[in-house]
Scaffold this active site. Structure first.
Site, PDB file in Angstrom:
ATOM      1  N   ASP A 171       0.765  -1.139  -0.006  1.00  0.00           N
ATOM      2  CA  ASP A 171      -0.141   0.017  -0.107  1.00  0.00           C
ATOM      3  C   ASP A 171       0.876   1.367   0.221  1.00  0.00           C
ATOM      4  OD1 ASP A 171      -1.684  -2.042   0.371  1.00  0.00           O
ATOM      5  OD2 ASP A 171      -2.753  -1.179   2.010  1.00  0.00           O
ATOM      6  N   GLU A 407       2.107  -9.293  11.552  1.00  0.00           N
ATOM      7  CA  GLU A 407       1.836  -8.708  10.041  1.00  0.00           C
ATOM      8  C   GLU A 407       3.212  -8.531   9.458  1.00  0.00           C
ATOM      9  OE1 GLU A 407      -0.621  -5.230   9.996  1.00  0.00           O
ATOM     10  OE2 GLU A 407      -1.147  -5.562   7.828  1.00  0.00           O
TER      11      GLU A 407
HETATM   12  C1  DGY Z   1      -5.868  -2.114   4.153  1.00  0.00           C
HETATM   13  O1  DGY Z   1      -6.931  -1.861   4.261  1.00  0.00           O
HETATM   14  O2  DGY Z   1      -4.767  -1.640   4.777  1.00  0.00           O
HETATM   15  C2  DGY Z   1      -5.534  -2.875   3.057  1.00  0.00           C
HETATM   16  O3  DGY Z   1      -4.081  -3.398   2.916  1.00  0.00           O
HETATM   17  C3  DGY Z   1      -6.093  -2.515   1.830  1.00  0.00           C
HETATM   18  O4  DGY Z   1      -5.969  -3.572   0.957  1.00  0.00           O
END
Ligand code: DGY
Length: 443
Positions: A171, A407
């Site tokens: 992202d 994560e």
């Molecule tokens: C989030 O909401 O952070 C996700 O990575 C979007 O796909």
């Protein structure tokens, strides 16, 4: 390291995050089904519950659009789930291609499904059932690739573009910075919205910034205003990027489609053409001889994005580079930018450790992610780079063992405080841990 205990913990996380229909990537932060997460999760589940692994992919592909696009999110029906942007914001039904009766987002994600299917077939004990599943899924994955080549490759180069950072899966990667900076949010109408991802104070520190979100939201608004019409979006979207991670993964999945198609007796001419062209173009256009890595290309600015991230190693998994290029990539990986002195760094940071703005705990701007480590590991093995592959695997397992199934992780071995970042009980960290540990046991 107690590997039996790791396996038990990983399985428990996958069991807990399973809601009877799909596996949540993480219960609070990501309460719906995500596209590439589902692929990695299915692969991990294949070791102990092939039925659930198959159901995971079936559920995801229920959300496939009629034009082949496979959405980044298939929304579940839990009224307690708190996530932004939800179906009301996406308004996917504005597209004539959106599936009836299934709520989805309106963008896609890296196409891991081809190689995931092939891996599941290798893992399967009952090859008759597994083969029937390949037959069921092959046309769906083929339709996804066809969508990508028909609608995301306007010059017919064999290089697919993404039009939103969420499509890349990484992202807030620094790769996107320059393109996003061209979106002048001060001059634009950003629809009102409320983030839901900042509720966990620890994860909140590591999440993308408000400026990032304004731009993410602006792009979604641009898409929905154009009814998700690919040609209209291509004409107007300020963010169009050919990413080496997305195209590297595509390449591996093309190769898998060729193998699956041959196994089940399909005509494989189309994936063969895609495969050849994508590899050729990645080497022509994205390969950086000087750095020994692949770059992304900005289709709007018509220029290479010279930012050193670990996404540039991902073409290894699709066997895109030749042996000489792969050896140059290995040297880059061993350099101070990524690996450096093994006693100081956990492999593999997502952003060059030498970059001025590297941030060791911020999402995709430095931390180690287990899925990219796994792709890198598989890529290195393809070039018989056993020693480095083993190092990447061991670092991944040691991080999971020391901190839990987070994560992402701080790449500094000497980091003060907590090394696990973002949310914990993260499904793909668990799923890929299982593949790291169980793959060798396959006959
Ligand atoms: C989030 O909401 O952070 C996700 O990575 C979007 O796909």
């Amino acid at each position: 390291m107690d590997t039996e205990a790791l396996i038990r913990q990983a399985r428990t996380i996958l069991d807990t995050n399973w809601n009877g229909q799909f596996t949540k990537p993480a219960p609070s932060l990501y309460p719906h089904q995500w596209n590439w997460d589902a692929g990695f999760i299915a692969l991990g589940n294949a070791y102990h519950s092939m039925t659930r692994a198959m159901d995971e992919l079936r559920h995801l592909f229920r959300g496939q659009w009629q034009n082949g696009m496979l959405p980044q999110i298939v929304f579940g029906d839990d009224p307690q789930a708190r996530y932004f942007p939800g179906p009301d914001f996406w308004q996917a039904h504005r597209s004539p291609h959106a599936p009836a009766g299934v709520a989805t987002s309106g963008i896609s994600m890296p196409p891991v499904h081809g190689f995931v299917l092939w891996e599941m077939y290798q893992i399967a004990e009952d090859k008759t059932v597994a083969r029937a599943f390949l037959k069921e899924m092959y046309p769906k994955v083929l339709a996804l690739h066809r969508y990508l080549y028909q609608h995301r490759d306007p010059e017919g180069e064999g290089l697919v573009y993404i039009r939103h950072p969420w499509e890349g899966g990484t992202d807030n990667s620094p790769i996107w910075d320059a393109a996003l900076a061209r979106i002048d949010i001060a001059q634009l109408d950003i629809p009102p919205y409320e983030r839901k991802d900042l509720q966990n104070p620890k994860a909140a520190e590591h999440r993308p910034t408000q400026q990032d979100y304004d731009r993410y939201v602006y792009l979604v608004d641009l898409f929905r205003q154009r009814d998700y019409d690919d040609e209209r979006i291509y004409a107007d979207c300020p963010f169009l990027i050919q990413d080496p991670l997305f195209n590297g993964v595509l390449s591996w999945s093309n190769e898998a489609l060729i193998k699956i198609g041959s196994l089940i007796g399909e005509d494989i001419a189309e994936p063969m053409q895609w495969h050849e062209l994508t590899i050729w173009s990645m080497n022509e256009k994205l390969w950086d001889e000087e750095w020994g890595i692949y770059n992304a290309y900005d289709l709007r600015a018509q220029e290479i994005i010279p930012v050193e991230t670990s996404s540039g190693f991902m073409p290894l998994c699709g066997e895109v580079p030749d042996q000489e290029q792969a050896e140059a990539m290995l040297r880059t990986l061993e350099s101070a930018a990524f690996g450096g002195r093994p006693e100081e760094t956990w492999l593999c940071p997502t952003y060059s450790l030498l970059a001025e703005d590297v941030n060791f705990q911020k999402y995709w701007r430095g931390p180690v992610w287990i899925n990219l480590n796994w792709l890198l590991y598989r890529g290195l093995l393809r070039y018989d780079m056993e020693e480095m592959a083993e190092r990447v695997k061991q670092h991944s397992l040691q991080l999971l063992d020391a901190h839990g199934f987070f994560e992402y992780f701080d790449p500094r071995r000497t980091a003060a405080g907590e090394g696990g970042c973002g949310t914990d009980t993260f499904s793909w960290s668990a799923a890929l841990c299982l593949d790291f540990l169980l793959r060798e046991s396959l006959a």
